[in-house]
Design an enzyme around this catalytic site. Structure first.
Site, PDB file in Angstrom:
ATOM      1  CG  HIS A   1      36.364  47.617  41.766  1.00 38.74           C
ATOM      2  ND1 HIS A   1      36.792  47.997  43.017  1.00 38.74           N
ATOM      3  CD2 HIS A   1      35.757  46.415  41.947  1.00 38.74           C
ATOM      4  CE1 HIS A   1      36.459  47.079  43.909  1.00 38.74           C
ATOM      5  NE2 HIS A   1      35.816  46.109  43.279  1.00 38.74           N
TER       6      HIS A   1
ATOM      7  CG  HIS B   1      36.401  41.089  41.639  1.00 39.35           C
ATOM      8  ND1 HIS B   1      37.255  40.892  42.700  1.00 39.35           N
ATOM      9  CD2 HIS B   1      35.698  42.222  41.931  1.00 39.35           C
ATOM     10  CE1 HIS B   1      37.077  41.847  43.601  1.00 39.35           C
ATOM     11  NE2 HIS B   1      36.135  42.673  43.148  1.00 39.35           N
TER      12      HIS B   1
ATOM     13  CE  LYS C   1      35.962  37.073  44.410  1.00 36.45           C
ATOM     14  NZ  LYS C   1      37.197  37.862  44.410  1.00 36.45           N
TER      15      LYS C   1
ATOM     16  CD  GLU D   1      31.057  44.618  48.478  1.00 35.07           C
ATOM     17  OE1 GLU D   1      30.336  44.247  47.529  1.00 35.07           O
ATOM     18  OE2 GLU D   1      32.247  44.258  48.622  1.00 35.07           O
TER      19      GLU D   1
ATOM     20  CG  ASP E   1      32.245  44.743  42.006  1.00 37.17           C
ATOM     21  OD1 ASP E   1      33.407  44.343  42.178  1.00 37.17           O
ATOM     22  OD2 ASP E   1      31.412  44.779  42.929  1.00 37.17           O
ATOM     23  CG  ASN E   2      32.225  40.553  41.800  1.00 38.63           C
ATOM     24  OD1 ASN E   2      32.296  41.603  42.416  1.00 38.63           O
ATOM     25  ND2 ASN E   2      32.905  39.483  42.140  1.00 38.63           N
TER      26      ASN E   2
END
Length: 442
Positions: A80, A82, A85, A235, A332-333
């Site tokens: 997971h 991104h 971004k 979230e 994640d990010n």
């Protein structure tokens, strides 16, 4: 300096290494499931030719390296992320660290800057980081509202092909499920794009009035096209956010046979025990896998100016495992308004997850959360040490979990098909041209 002090380029025996029993063949792990096992691994033709309990001495005439107890892991699975971004923080930071500000900042940056050239450069940079750190499989969520879908999905396909053999790159579309209230044809159009790219159908779920109707539409379309599903779920700290419950019921109602992943699932940690039990029983029945994003969620959740956060913002992984629900953790990010830090290093992620989610006492087989469990959710056979598999491994000087997790940035060598990765982490200066002259320290 790495562990070996030299680069591997051919056949080799790695002696006296330490590997998690849960990632080894049963014939080697024996009854030691959850423990660390001393092993010898033979590499031939870029693949693992044999794995055996450590014999202590090299075979006559064999090229060998004594790892002196150093740990061996397979290349890992970051399920997971991104990438689209990533690394926009220097030009578009989060002014107060909140979720609402992150949404606004990313939206503004997307509108102003996300050309194909910009997205490609940042995604390529991120993949280089993941590769050097030792990631073998990576799924990225792709912002897919028009017109961005027409820009980013072709870039994703180019990069997936370019990185084949180094990182197995997967893509899942991302849009707010309330978009389906506004555009009756959107779901079919984005599903066609996802299907064409060999991707995964996904969305961010909210407690919108037509939630169940929209979920049924997504499940039906995914079944018709043979697509798996990957949702961003609850979230938030709001205990009234119960879309995980609705997704599980939709999966059962539609008799969905594909893979389903739900990420975040924060709000369930704020709900009463009866509601938690009911939802988790449904999740187990539906066969849903859950990925927790501990670093990003701790960064965003329960953030208020001049107030110390009161909760961790992560989901109920221990309770899920007790019910047989597959769980994973992921990056994640990365250096964007949702999370200002990170480098797509799963050793860092796992070390932080161990602290945040208590992956110890006993540490058991929690390493599966970035290896086999994550791989299974992504339909991959990566993340394990197996005879006949590619010799894709990470070698550490650390000899046990305490040493590795205390010094996750310590020496490591990454092997791909038995050869040492010699590339270095890319310098952030490579992205300076995309930052429009704004100071990196901003």
């Amino acid at each position: 300096m790495g562990v070996l002090g030299r680069n591997l380029t051919g056949d080799m025996r790695l002696l006296n290494g330490t590997a998690p029993a849960c990632l080894l063949p049963e014939t080697v792990a024996g009854a030691a499931s959850g423990d660390l096992v001393r092993v010898d691994i033979e590499i031939a033709g870029g693949r693992i030719a044999s794995i055996a309990p450590a014999a202590g001495t090299p075979a006559d005439g064999a090229a060998s390296i004594d790892l002196d107890g150093g740990m061996i892991l397979p290349t890992l699975v970051d399920m997971h992320t991104h990438l689209d971004k990533g690394h926009i923080w220097p030009r578009k930071s989060n002014p107060d660290g909140t979720f609402a500000s992150a949404l606004q900042a990313v939206g503004e940056d997307r509108m102003a800057n996300w050309s194909a050239e910009d997205v490609r450069a940042r995604m390529e940079f991120a993949l280089k980081c993941a590769y050097v750190h030792g990631t073998g499989v990576l799924r990225t969520h792709i912002d897919s509202l028009p017109p961005q879908d027409e820009i980013t999905w072709p870039v994703f396909k180019e990069l997936r092909d370019a990185w084949k053999g180094r990182i197995d790159l997967q893509g899942s579309c991302l849009f707010g499920i309330d978009r389906l209230d506004l555009d009756d044809g959107f779901l079919e159009r984005i599903a066609e794009r996802v299907d064409d790219a060999g991707g995964i159908l996904g969305s961010v779920t909210y407690m919108v009035p037509r939630l169940d109707e929209h979920l049924d539409a997504m499940f039906r379309l995914a079944a018709d096209k043979g697509l798996d599903l990957d949702f961003h779920v609850d979230e938030t700290a709001d205990p009234a956010a119960r879309t995980l419950h609705h997704i599980a019921k939709a999966a059962i109602r539609n008799r969905f046979e594909g893979k389903i992943v739900c990420g975040h699932c924060c709000s369930i940690a704020r709900q009463d025990p009866v509601e938690v039990d009911e939802t988790l029983d449904l999740v187990a029945e539906a066969g849903i896998g859950v990925v927790s994003l501990p670093m990003c969620n701790m960064y965003l959740q329960d953030r208020h100016t001049a107030r110390t956060p009161r909760w961790r913002g992560v989901t109920l992984v221990h309770e899920m495992v007790e019910r047989g629900i597959p769980v994973a953790v992921a990056s994640d990010n990365t250096r964007d308004p949702f999370y200002a830090y990170g480098d797509l290093d799963l050793i860092e992620v796992y070390a932080q997850a161990t602290r945040i989610l208590h992956f110890d006492h006993p540490i058991a087989d929690w390493i599966r959360t970035v290896s086999t469990s994550a791989a299974d959710m992504l339909r991959s056979d990566a993340g394990r040490l197996a005879v006949g598999a590619a010799a894709d491994m990470i070698l550490f000087r650390a000899r046990n979990w305490s040493e590795l997790l205390s010094r996750p940035q310590g020496p490591r060598d990454v092997l791909r098909q038995g050869k040492t990765v010699t590339e270095e982490l890319p310098d952030y200066r490579m992205l300076d041209g995309l930052m429009q002259g704004r100071e990196a320290a901003e």
